[in-house]
Structure formats: C-alpha cells, structure tokens
Design an enzyme around this catalytic site. Sequence first.
Site, mmCIF file in Angstrom:
data_model
loop_
_atom_site.group_PDB
_atom_site.id
_atom_site.type_symbol
_atom_site.label_atom_id
_atom_site.label_comp_id
_atom_site.label_asym_id
_atom_site.label_seq_id
_atom_site.Cartn_x
_atom_site.Cartn_y
_atom_site.Cartn_z
ATOM 1 N N SER A 109 -0.364 9.024 6.818
ATOM 2 C CA SER A 109 0.303 8.752 5.576
ATOM 3 C C SER A 109 -0.152 7.768 5.293
ATOM 4 O O SER A 109 -1.127 8.036 4.174
ATOM 5 C CB SER A 109 1.470 8.166 6.390
ATOM 6 O OG SER A 109 2.549 8.160 4.607
ATOM 7 N N ASP A 253 1.298 9.317 -1.604
ATOM 8 C CA ASP A 253 -0.436 9.079 -0.706
ATOM 9 C C ASP A 253 -0.303 10.477 -0.113
ATOM 10 O O ASP A 253 -0.418 11.678 -1.024
ATOM 11 C CB ASP A 253 0.965 8.180 -0.121
ATOM 12 C CG ASP A 253 2.190 8.896 1.233
ATOM 13 O OD1 ASP A 253 2.398 10.474 0.136
ATOM 14 O OD2 ASP A 253 2.524 8.423 2.138
ATOM 15 N N ASP A 257 4.547 12.249 0.950
ATOM 16 C CA ASP A 257 6.061 11.908 1.290
ATOM 17 C C ASP A 257 6.273 10.524 0.497
ATOM 18 O O ASP A 257 7.649 10.699 0.703
ATOM 19 C CB ASP A 257 6.643 12.288 2.782
ATOM 20 C CG ASP A 257 5.537 10.970 3.496
ATOM 21 O OD1 ASP A 257 4.775 10.125 3.039
ATOM 22 O OD2 ASP A 257 5.901 10.549 4.912
#
Length: 469
Positions: A109, A253, A257
Amino acid sequence: MTLIKSISGIRGTIGGKVGENLTPVDAIKFASAYGTFLKNSQPSTRNTKLKVVIGRDARISGPMIHNLVMNTLLGLGIDVIDLGLSTTPTVEIAVPMEKADGGIILTASHNPKQWNALKLLNSKGEFLSGAAGELILEIAESEAFDFSDVDSLGEITVNDAYMDIHIDEVLNLPLVDAEAVAKRKFKVVVDGVNSSGGIIIPKLLEQMGVECVKLYCEPNGHFPHNPEPLKEHLGDICKLVVEEKADFGIVVDPDVDRLAFISNDGEMFGEEYTLVACADYVLSKTPGNTVSNMSSSRALRDITIKYNGSYQASAVGEVNVVELMKKTNAIIGGEGNGGIIYPESHYGRDSLVGVALFLTHLANLDMTVSELRASYPQYYMSKNKIELTPQIDVDAILVAMTEKYKNDTSTSSLSTIDGVKIDFAVNWVHLRKSNTEPIIRIYTEAQTQQLADDLAIRIIDEIKAVSGL
C-alpha cells in the site's frame, strides 16, 4: 520489527533474516497458511479445485513475491487467476466475478519501496475477519501444510483484462455521469507514484472525457517520493497543477485504494475531505447513513447530519469499517486517509470510484475545487507518530493515558475500542498502535491547524512523561 502480522495482512521489508522480514521463506509460509485455511474451510464433499485471484502493484519486489505466492498455491492444488499488474480494488471486484474462493493482493500500500505484503481476501473480495486472520497465523506457526501430489497440482490462468473491466464497472454506477463530466472539459494532473495507478486512473479519466496530464505514471516501482499521499510528499504535483492551469490534481498510493486531491490553486484538498466530498454528492442524491474510523475527521459527521443521516465511527482498519457499514446499512463510508467505500460498487476502498463520484459532483456544481473545499466544515488535523523500539510498552502507555483522562472534566467522551480516543468539546486526539508500521500514531483534530498541532505536541509530551522516553 519489520514483519507485521495484523488485520491488514502480512507485511514486511524485503531481505534479511527469516521470521524478521518478508523473506521468500516467509512469503511461502504465509501463502501456504492462507491456502491451507481455504482448504480447511471447504466441505470434504467438494470435488472441484479451489480458485484464488492474485494481483500486485508495481513495486520492485512484486514479480518475485508474486511468483513465490502463486506457485505455493499451485503446490497446494489451488488454481490461480493471475491478474498480473493490478490494483487492490481491481482484485477485490475480480474475486466474486470469477466465483473464486479468495484473493491475494501483493502490495504494501502506502509503505516505501523496501516493503511488500500479502493482503488476504475472502470469497466476497473483502478483507478477512480478525478471527480468520488469527487462524491463518496459527496455521503458519504450526506449519500444518499438506501439499498436493503431482497429479493434483493447481493451474494458472492469466487474465489481464480486469483493469478495463473495473473501469467499466465504475462507469456503470448510477451516480456516475461520464457525459456530464465530458461536457465540462476538465483538465486534471495525475500522480501515479510510478505504480499501477499510473495506468488505470488516466484510462478512467480518458473514458470520462477528461484531459489528463501524467506525472510519475510509469509503473516501474521506482517511487519518486514517499508513496503516502501526504502534503509533505506532494510538492511536484502541487506545482504542476498551477503551471498547467488544471482544474485539480489526483494522487493515489501504489495499490490505488487511497485517494487525495490537489485543488486548482495548488493547495491540498485534504485527504480527509476526499470522503467528505464524495459523501456530500452521494448523500445529496441518496440520503442515508455513513461510517468512518475513529481517526477520521468530524466533517463527515457534520455532512451526514446535514442530510438527516446517522454517522458512526469504527475501529481503524478497513474490515472494521465495512463491518459497521453493513450493520448500519451505510450507503457510503471509508477512512480519512482517502479511502472511499461505496457498497453500490463493492465493500472495499476504491480510488476509481472516488475519482468518478468526485468528477460527477464537480460537473454538477458551478465552482472551483478550492471553492468546494471552502464550502465544507473547517477542521484541521495533525498526524504524528512515534517510532517503536523493543523498550516501548505500547499497552502501558495507552493504559496510562486512559487513566490520566478518564476523570478529566475537559473530556466529553473517552473510548478504548481502538487504542485511546479522547474527545474534547471542540477537538479530539486518537492514540493507537499502527496495523501497518512499527509506530504509535497520534492524530489530533481542531478548528485551526495551530490548535491541532499544539494539542499533538502536548499529548506527545505527556506520552514521553508517562513512558520515560
């Protein structure tokens, strides 16, 4: 402490020693545990193979971890649908479309390039519950794996169409109006942080008739700045939005998300206000309830009340937000880090959904992005952290801070559902151990930036006093 096992999956830094980092051995171990968990969950009468969808972001270690995880599942007799370079929300929608038994997204992430992770999904394409996660960790610890014989190995099916399928799914949402957006002839700058967002966000914009100026959209995994979409990392796009006379900027990112906007004047729209703006639009068309986590701005509560809805806050973590959204029949929710969860699409944070809703909202208004931001309740946040060392007892710190404030007359409410959340009359502070990094997070919110910063400094000084840091 660079191997973190939490509600957000298995996350660690590449290289180093087994059990301390996300080494190839650890990737195989946790993939084996997940596959074994799926096999153990199936009735013994089932005579068809399990199926798992896998996708990854563009980080440098992705291909290595991807191949290790896929081949581990094959060794367990599980078939794999390989999406290749993808996004977290794309894998989430692919799982139910493929009627798969689960999914794995290989991404850390917002973490820097030395990190990677296995994010684990159930058959609905949603993150596993805490109980399921604990069971997988137990299986991994005991290494209770039973691999398949040579005649029962799984097979790989490559499907690289899902990013386009995902875009189509977003454009078909009833509240997304691509025609209205196209008429406005918006110009938008996109920072894809050299990951898969650099492919999928420009594609979505082009299909909505938006002129797209690309910045760092080459998916080579060499992140040009810290990939967490915070103000201090986004100087280049803030400057380029002004230079290009763009209507606004979009930042995602590496796994797409989390979503942040840059206003037309080059200032941060504020990732907390990504959800606020999208909720404002959705609630104006379909009034209802909303949910965000305890570390998110009060502005969502204010907007929800404006439309006569009910707002509730969950513990931090997407699975917790989703659980409370389902319980309260929330029509939109998410997290203040720029994560939009819109059940009309699916129960997962999705930047594509956020971009499409925001563009439609803007197309229906006669104002600039900076004017839109100024129209919302004005709150300011300070997001700080303390690096953890083995000597720091986080639980003791949280207990001490709870004791300090539980009878304080300035406190309007105190919650220990997730760390410690202390509400004062016009501001709040939330202290908690991160699910994704070896840190304590200290989030504060107040009616000016100075007040938020001052509250953060005060609380950090108090933590140092009670912990002896």
